[in-house]
Design a protein around this motif. Structure first.
Motif, PDB file in Angstrom:
ATOM      1  N   MET A 104       0.820  -1.196   0.000  1.00  0.00           N
ATOM      2  CA  MET A 104       0.000   0.000   0.000  1.00  0.00           C
ATOM      3  C   MET A 104       0.860   1.254   0.000  1.00  0.00           C
ATOM      4  O   MET A 104       0.430   2.269  -0.524  1.00  0.00           O
ATOM      5  N   LYS A 105       2.037   1.145   0.585  1.00  0.00           N
ATOM      6  CA  LYS A 105       2.911   2.317   0.634  1.00  0.00           C
ATOM      7  C   LYS A 105       3.301   2.747  -0.780  1.00  0.00           C
ATOM      8  O   LYS A 105       3.327   3.945  -1.083  1.00  0.00           O
ATOM      9  N   ASP A 106       3.584   1.776  -1.642  1.00  0.00           N
ATOM     10  CA  ASP A 106       3.946   2.099  -3.027  1.00  0.00           C
ATOM     11  C   ASP A 106       2.769   2.731  -3.770  1.00  0.00           C
ATOM     12  O   ASP A 106       2.960   3.612  -4.619  1.00  0.00           O
ATOM     13  N   PHE A 107       1.570   2.280  -3.471  1.00  0.00           N
ATOM     14  CA  PHE A 107       0.381   2.845  -4.105  1.00  0.00           C
ATOM     15  C   PHE A 107       0.243   4.334  -3.774  1.00  0.00           C
ATOM     16  O   PHE A 107       0.046   5.168  -4.663  1.00  0.00           O
ATOM     17  N   PHE A 108       0.358   4.679  -2.500  1.00  0.00           N
ATOM     18  CA  PHE A 108       0.225   6.077  -2.103  1.00  0.00           C
ATOM     19  C   PHE A 108       1.412   6.916  -2.566  1.00  0.00           C
ATOM     20  O   PHE A 108       1.251   8.090  -2.904  1.00  0.00           O
ATOM     21  N   ASN A 109       2.595   6.325  -2.616  1.00  0.00           N
ATOM     22  CA  ASN A 109       3.750   7.040  -3.173  1.00  0.00           C
ATOM     23  C   ASN A 109       3.564   7.288  -4.669  1.00  0.00           C
ATOM     24  O   ASN A 109       3.995   8.317  -5.186  1.00  0.00           O
ATOM     25  N   GLY A 110       2.921   6.357  -5.354  1.00  0.00           N
ATOM     26  CA  GLY A 110       2.620   6.552  -6.772  1.00  0.00           C
ATOM     27  C   GLY A 110       1.642   7.688  -6.991  1.00  0.00           C
ATOM     28  O   GLY A 110       1.790   8.483  -7.919  1.00  0.00           O
ATOM     29  N   ILE A 111       0.618   7.776  -6.132  1.00  0.00           N
ATOM     30  CA  ILE A 111      -0.337   8.873  -6.229  1.00  0.00           C
ATOM     31  C   ILE A 111       0.362  10.207  -5.957  1.00  0.00           C
ATOM     32  O   ILE A 111       0.151  11.193  -6.669  1.00  0.00           O
ATOM     33  N   ALA A 112       1.208  10.235  -4.942  1.00  0.00           N
ATOM     34  CA  ALA A 112       1.948  11.464  -4.623  1.00  0.00           C
ATOM     35  C   ALA A 112       2.853  11.857  -5.779  1.00  0.00           C
ATOM     36  O   ALA A 112       2.956  13.038  -6.129  1.00  0.00           O
ATOM     37  N   ASP A 113       3.523  10.887  -6.387  1.00  0.00           N
ATOM     38  CA  ASP A 113       4.404  11.165  -7.519  1.00  0.00           C
ATOM     39  C   ASP A 113       3.607  11.712  -8.709  1.00  0.00           C
ATOM     40  O   ASP A 113       4.058  12.629  -9.397  1.00  0.00           O
ATOM     41  N   LEU A 114       2.433  11.148  -8.953  1.00  0.00           N
ATOM     42  CA  LEU A 114       1.587  11.622 -10.049  1.00  0.00           C
ATOM     43  C   LEU A 114       1.225  13.091  -9.863  1.00  0.00           C
ATOM     44  O   LEU A 114       1.355  13.896 -10.788  1.00  0.00           O
ATOM     45  N   PHE A 115       0.793  13.446  -8.660  1.00  0.00           N
ATOM     46  CA  PHE A 115       0.379  14.824  -8.431  1.00  0.00           C
ATOM     47  C   PHE A 115       1.564  15.783  -8.436  1.00  0.00           C
ATOM     48  O   PHE A 115       1.498  16.846  -9.044  1.00  0.00           O
ATOM     49  N   VAL A 116       2.641  15.416  -7.774  1.00  0.00           N
ATOM     50  CA  VAL A 116       3.771  16.341  -7.634  1.00  0.00           C
ATOM     51  C   VAL A 116       4.517  16.523  -8.949  1.00  0.00           C
ATOM     52  O   VAL A 116       4.847  17.646  -9.338  1.00  0.00           O
ATOM     53  N   ASN A 117       4.766  15.452  -9.671  1.00  0.00           N
ATOM     54  CA  ASN A 117       5.624  15.536 -10.852  1.00  0.00           C
ATOM     55  C   ASN A 117       4.873  15.718 -12.163  1.00  0.00           C
ATOM     56  O   ASN A 117       5.471  16.153 -13.151  1.00  0.00           O
ATOM     57  N   VAL A 118       3.586  15.378 -12.207  1.00  0.00           N
ATOM     58  CA  VAL A 118       2.863  15.446 -13.475  1.00  0.00           C
ATOM     59  C   VAL A 118       1.773  16.516 -13.444  1.00  0.00           C
ATOM     60  O   VAL A 118       1.783  17.437 -14.255  1.00  0.00           O
ATOM     61  N   LEU A 119       0.841  16.382 -12.515  1.00  0.00           N
ATOM     62  CA  LEU A 119      -0.336  17.258 -12.541  1.00  0.00           C
ATOM     63  C   LEU A 119      -0.037  18.679 -12.074  1.00  0.00           C
ATOM     64  O   LEU A 119      -0.706  19.619 -12.501  1.00  0.00           O
ATOM     65  N   PHE A 120       0.934  18.850 -11.200  1.00  0.00           N
ATOM     66  CA  PHE A 120       1.276  20.190 -10.727  1.00  0.00           C
ATOM     67  C   PHE A 120       2.428  20.821 -11.502  1.00  0.00           C
ATOM     68  O   PHE A 120       2.868  21.915 -11.153  1.00  0.00           O
ATOM     69  N   ALA A 121       2.897  20.185 -12.552  1.00  0.00           N
ATOM     70  CA  ALA A 121       4.004  20.724 -13.345  1.00  0.00           C
ATOM     71  C   ALA A 121       3.671  22.083 -13.963  1.00  0.00           C
ATOM     72  O   ALA A 121       4.521  22.981 -13.970  1.00  0.00           O
ATOM     73  N   PRO A 122       2.456  22.302 -14.493  1.00  0.00           N
ATOM     74  CA  PRO A 122       2.157  23.634 -15.034  1.00  0.00           C
ATOM     75  C   PRO A 122       2.229  24.735 -13.971  1.00  0.00           C
ATOM     76  O   PRO A 122       2.633  25.859 -14.261  1.00  0.00           O
ATOM     77  N   PHE A 123       1.850  24.407 -12.745  1.00  0.00           N
ATOM     78  CA  PHE A 123       1.917  25.410 -11.691  1.00  0.00           C
ATOM     79  C   PHE A 123       3.366  25.729 -11.327  1.00  0.00           C
ATOM     80  O   PHE A 123       3.683  26.860 -10.964  1.00  0.00           O
ATOM     81  N   ASP A 124       4.239  24.748 -11.427  1.00  0.00           N
ATOM     82  CA  ASP A 124       5.657  25.013 -11.198  1.00  0.00           C
ATOM     83  C   ASP A 124       6.210  25.942 -12.277  1.00  0.00           C
ATOM     84  O   ASP A 124       7.034  26.810 -12.000  1.00  0.00           O
ATOM     85  N   ALA A 125       5.761  25.748 -13.519  1.00  0.00           N
ATOM     86  CA  ALA A 125       6.194  26.637 -14.602  1.00  0.00           C
ATOM     87  C   ALA A 125       5.683  28.060 -14.363  1.00  0.00           C
ATOM     88  O   ALA A 125       6.410  29.025 -14.609  1.00  0.00           O
ATOM     89  N   LEU A 126       4.446  28.190 -13.878  1.00  0.00           N
ATOM     90  CA  LEU A 126       3.920  29.523 -13.580  1.00  0.00           C
ATOM     91  C   LEU A 126       4.678  30.170 -12.433  1.00  0.00           C
ATOM     92  O   LEU A 126       4.871  31.381 -12.418  1.00  0.00           O
ATOM     93  N   ARG A 127       5.092  29.375 -11.478  1.00  0.00           N
ATOM     94  CA  ARG A 127       5.864  29.922 -10.365  1.00  0.00           C
ATOM     95  C   ARG A 127       7.200  30.483 -10.858  1.00  0.00           C
ATOM     96  O   ARG A 127       7.676  31.509 -10.378  1.00  0.00           O
TER      97      ARG A 127
END
Length: 75
Positions: free
Chosen positions: A1-24
């Protein structure tokens, strides 16, 4: 289960929030370019409000609106 939640965290931090990092990164260079999405959303909202007010005025001029005093029979 730890890998599952780490995968979700990785998806949000590295993929879905990437445009916001560019705006920053843009924020440090130019205030207008950093807030371009805010300006776009404000313009869309303003155009939608003007359209809605014109439609309300059109229906009011045609007399299509029910202007009865009570909206329910129990009133």
């Amino acid at each position: 289960m730890k890998d599952f939640f780490n995968g979700i965290a990785d998806l949000f931090v590295n993929v879905l929030f990437a445009p916001f990092d560019a705006l920053r990164a843009l924020e440090l260079e130019n205030w207008f370019s950093a807030n371009i999405f805010s300006w776009i959303f404000m313009a869309i909202g303003f155009v939608a409000m003007v359209y809605w007010m014109l439609e309300l005025k059109k229906y009011d001029a045609n007399g299509e609106e029910d202007k009865s005093i009570s909206s329910h029979s129990f009133l």
